[in-house]
Design a protein around this motif. Structure first.
Motif, PDB file in Angstrom:
ATOM      1  N   LEU A  41       0.812  -1.174   0.113  1.00  0.00           N
ATOM      2  CA  LEU A  41      -0.063   0.002   0.172  1.00  0.00           C
ATOM      3  C   LEU A  41       1.089   1.253   0.123  1.00  0.00           C
ATOM      4  N   GLN A  42       2.003   1.112   0.887  1.00  0.00           N
ATOM      5  CA  GLN A  42       2.838   2.378   0.745  1.00  0.00           C
ATOM      6  C   GLN A  42       3.592   2.535  -0.688  1.00  0.00           C
ATOM      7  N   ASP A  43       3.599   1.619  -1.449  1.00  0.00           N
ATOM      8  CA  ASP A  43       4.172   1.691  -2.653  1.00  0.00           C
ATOM      9  C   ASP A  43       3.104   2.352  -3.706  1.00  0.00           C
ATOM     10  N   ALA A  44       1.681   1.913  -3.631  1.00  0.00           N
ATOM     11  CA  ALA A  44       0.850   2.363  -3.978  1.00  0.00           C
ATOM     12  C   ALA A  44       0.499   3.966  -3.899  1.00  0.00           C
ATOM     13  N   LYS A  45       0.950   4.384  -2.770  1.00  0.00           N
ATOM     14  CA  LYS A  45       0.660   5.610  -2.616  1.00  0.00           C
ATOM     15  C   LYS A  45       1.915   6.553  -2.910  1.00  0.00           C
ATOM     16  N   SER A  46       2.952   5.819  -3.534  1.00  0.00           N
ATOM     17  CA  SER A  46       4.069   6.761  -3.500  1.00  0.00           C
ATOM     18  C   SER A  46       3.822   7.529  -4.927  1.00  0.00           C
ATOM     19  N   GLU A  47       4.868   8.576  -5.233  1.00  0.00           N
ATOM     20  CA  GLU A  47       4.508   9.620  -6.120  1.00  0.00           C
ATOM     21  C   GLU A  47       4.265   9.144  -7.461  1.00  0.00           C
ATOM     22  N   GLY A  81      -8.167  -0.363   1.815  1.00  0.00           N
ATOM     23  CA  GLY A  81      -6.959  -0.226   2.697  1.00  0.00           C
ATOM     24  C   GLY A  81      -6.566  -1.528   3.411  1.00  0.00           C
ATOM     25  N   VAL A  82      -5.500  -1.500   3.972  1.00  0.00           N
ATOM     26  CA  VAL A  82      -4.999  -2.656   4.644  1.00  0.00           C
ATOM     27  C   VAL A  82      -6.151  -3.013   5.908  1.00  0.00           C
ATOM     28  N   HIS A  83      -6.310  -2.039   6.896  1.00  0.00           N
ATOM     29  CA  HIS A  83      -7.148  -1.968   7.839  1.00  0.00           C
ATOM     30  C   HIS A  83      -8.498  -1.212   7.736  1.00  0.00           C
ATOM     31  N   ASN A  84      -8.453  -0.041   7.069  1.00  0.00           N
ATOM     32  CA  ASN A  84      -9.559   0.818   6.963  1.00  0.00           C
ATOM     33  C   ASN A  84      -9.192   1.781   6.158  1.00  0.00           C
ATOM     34  N   VAL A  85     -10.052   2.881   5.731  1.00  0.00           N
ATOM     35  CA  VAL A  85      -9.849   3.714   4.644  1.00  0.00           C
ATOM     36  C   VAL A  85      -8.593   4.841   5.408  1.00  0.00           C
ATOM     37  N   SER A  86      -8.429   4.817   6.509  1.00  0.00           N
ATOM     38  CA  SER A  86      -7.487   5.884   6.842  1.00  0.00           C
ATOM     39  C   SER A  86      -6.006   5.316   6.497  1.00  0.00           C
ATOM     40  N   ASP A  87      -6.006   4.304   6.143  1.00  0.00           N
ATOM     41  CA  ASP A  87      -4.515   3.680   5.414  1.00  0.00           C
ATOM     42  C   ASP A  87      -4.030   4.516   4.220  1.00  0.00           C
ATOM     43  N   TRP A  88      -4.940   5.140   3.506  1.00  0.00           N
ATOM     44  CA  TRP A  88      -4.615   5.827   2.138  1.00  0.00           C
ATOM     45  C   TRP A  88      -4.372   7.368   2.727  1.00  0.00           C
ATOM     46  N   GLY A  89      -4.718   7.774   3.848  1.00  0.00           N
ATOM     47  CA  GLY A  89      -4.415   9.258   4.084  1.00  0.00           C
ATOM     48  C   GLY A  89      -5.568  10.063   3.461  1.00  0.00           C
ATOM     49  N   ASP A  90      -4.844  11.266   2.753  1.00  0.00           N
ATOM     50  CA  ASP A  90      -5.522  12.146   2.098  1.00  0.00           C
ATOM     51  C   ASP A  90      -5.813  11.845   0.662  1.00  0.00           C
ATOM     52  N   ASP A  91      -5.085  10.836   0.149  1.00  0.00           N
ATOM     53  CA  ASP A  91      -5.271  10.314  -1.164  1.00  0.00           C
ATOM     54  C   ASP A  91      -6.026   9.024  -1.406  1.00  0.00           C
ATOM     55  N   VAL A  92      -7.246   8.929  -1.032  1.00  0.00           N
ATOM     56  CA  VAL A  92      -8.188   8.127  -0.868  1.00  0.00           C
ATOM     57  C   VAL A  92      -8.649   7.603  -2.454  1.00  0.00           C
ATOM     58  N   CYS A 132      -8.862  -4.625   3.864  1.00  0.00           N
ATOM     59  CA  CYS A 132      -8.887  -5.924   3.090  1.00  0.00           C
ATOM     60  C   CYS A 132      -8.106  -6.945   3.686  1.00  0.00           C
ATOM     61  N   LEU A 133      -7.381  -6.710   4.698  1.00  0.00           N
ATOM     62  CA  LEU A 133      -6.740  -7.865   5.523  1.00  0.00           C
ATOM     63  C   LEU A 133      -7.776  -8.540   6.184  1.00  0.00           C
ATOM     64  N   ASP A 134      -8.804  -7.754   7.059  1.00  0.00           N
ATOM     65  CA  ASP A 134      -9.799  -8.601   7.586  1.00  0.00           C
ATOM     66  C   ASP A 134     -10.807  -9.197   6.684  1.00  0.00           C
ATOM     67  N   VAL A 135     -10.864  -8.895   5.527  1.00  0.00           N
ATOM     68  CA  VAL A 135     -11.703  -9.613   4.477  1.00  0.00           C
ATOM     69  C   VAL A 135     -11.188 -11.049   3.940  1.00  0.00           C
ATOM     70  N   MET A 136      -9.623 -10.903   3.953  1.00  0.00           N
ATOM     71  CA  MET A 136      -8.722 -12.125   3.474  1.00  0.00           C
ATOM     72  C   MET A 136      -8.759 -12.971   4.776  1.00  0.00           C
ATOM     73  N   LYS A 137      -8.688 -12.533   6.030  1.00  0.00           N
ATOM     74  CA  LYS A 137      -9.073 -13.429   7.325  1.00  0.00           C
ATOM     75  C   LYS A 137     -10.130 -14.146   7.098  1.00  0.00           C
ATOM     76  N   ILE A 138     -11.303 -13.411   6.797  1.00  0.00           N
ATOM     77  CA  ILE A 138     -12.916 -14.093   7.185  1.00  0.00           C
ATOM     78  C   ILE A 138     -12.906 -14.988   5.814  1.00  0.00           C
ATOM     79  N   TRP A 139     -12.321 -14.656   4.685  1.00  0.00           N
ATOM     80  CA  TRP A 139     -12.470 -15.447   3.250  1.00  0.00           C
ATOM     81  C   TRP A 139     -11.626 -16.698   3.711  1.00  0.00           C
ATOM     82  N   PHE A 140     -10.360 -16.852   4.232  1.00  0.00           N
ATOM     83  CA  PHE A 140      -9.769 -17.730   4.835  1.00  0.00           C
ATOM     84  C   PHE A 140     -10.497 -18.929   5.597  1.00  0.00           C
TER      85      PHE A 140
END
Length: 230
Positions: free
Chosen positions: A122-128, A148-159, A181-189
């Motif tokens: 996600l940090q790579d996706a938020k890069s310049e 995001g990984v945990h929620n929308v706040s992971d994207w900061g101001d660039d959602v 998305c991490l929680d969704v993956m856990k639930i799916w698994f």
């Protein structure tokens, strides 16, 4: 009577391995198709060479090669090919059982590692210059209804727009997807854990049956003096 049973066993092996060969070719083709059209590697950078397409490609190659050995060995009553088929199935069985044990033993460590890797992706996706990383996250977030990984706040101001669930057009205040998305993956698994376990058990049973059939035919050929000598 014995000769008829062994002849039936021979052609059963031929048919079963031919069907496995066809399935292997289908899996191989699907892997090539996904490798050409979908490159979901930016989600988890450390798994760039072990994405789903690569796994399907390798699995298809293994299934194709092993089933071809079994088919040809049974059809030609070749002891060398049958023994090679038996050993390859035995090796695959050991690999599957080892992988299953490691997953159970290091479940929490694997979960932590997946979380760290998703954060890095996600940090790579938020890069310049995110390149295609952002489009991969867009595809996953829209498919699995997450952000995001945990929620929308992971994207900061660039959602990204893929996080929006409703009222996406200005001047309305957008409503973002609330689940990470991490929680969704856990639930799916967790939901598919039983199905995955059953599938692994079925594969192991098929491999054991294949080993038994191959060794039975091998011993019969050795006893009557057919096939290439080892």
């Amino acid at each position: 009577m014995t000769h008829g049973c062994l002849k039936c066993l021979k052609y059963t092996m031929c048919v079963a391995n031919f069907l496995c060969f066809v399935c292997g070719v289908a899996v191989l083709g699907l892997g090539v198709f996904m490798m050409v059209n979908f490159k979901l590697t930016a989600l988890m950078p450390s798994l760039a060479n072990f994405n789903l397409a690569s796994m399907l490609l390798v699995s298809g190659l293994v299934i194709t090669c092993v089933s071809f050995l079994g088919f040809l060995g049974a059809l030609k009553e070749n002891r060398c090919l049958l023994l090679t088929f038996f050993l390859m199935l035995f090796f695959l069985l050991l690999v599957e059982l080892t992988a299953a044990c490691l997953l159970l033993m290091y479940e929490h460590k694997i979960a932590d590692w997946v979380q760290r890797d998703l954060n890095q992706g996600l940090q790579d996706a938020k890069s310049e210059h995110p390149g295609e990383s952002r489009s991969e996250w867009d595809l996953v977030q829209m498919t699995f209804d997450c952000c995001g990984v945990h929620n929308v706040s992971d994207w900061g101001d660039d959602v990204p727009a893929s996080c929006c669930k409703a009222d996406c057009e200005p001047p309305r205040t957008p409503q973002y997807r609330s689940t990470g998305c991490l929680d969704v993956m856990k639930i799916w698994f967790e939901e598919n854990f039983l199905i995955t376990g059953i599938a692994v058990i079925v594969f192991c049973i098929i491999e054991v049956l294949g080993m038994c059939f191959a060794m039975t035919l091998f011993c019969h050929i050795s006893r009557i003096g057919l096939g290439y000598k080892l």
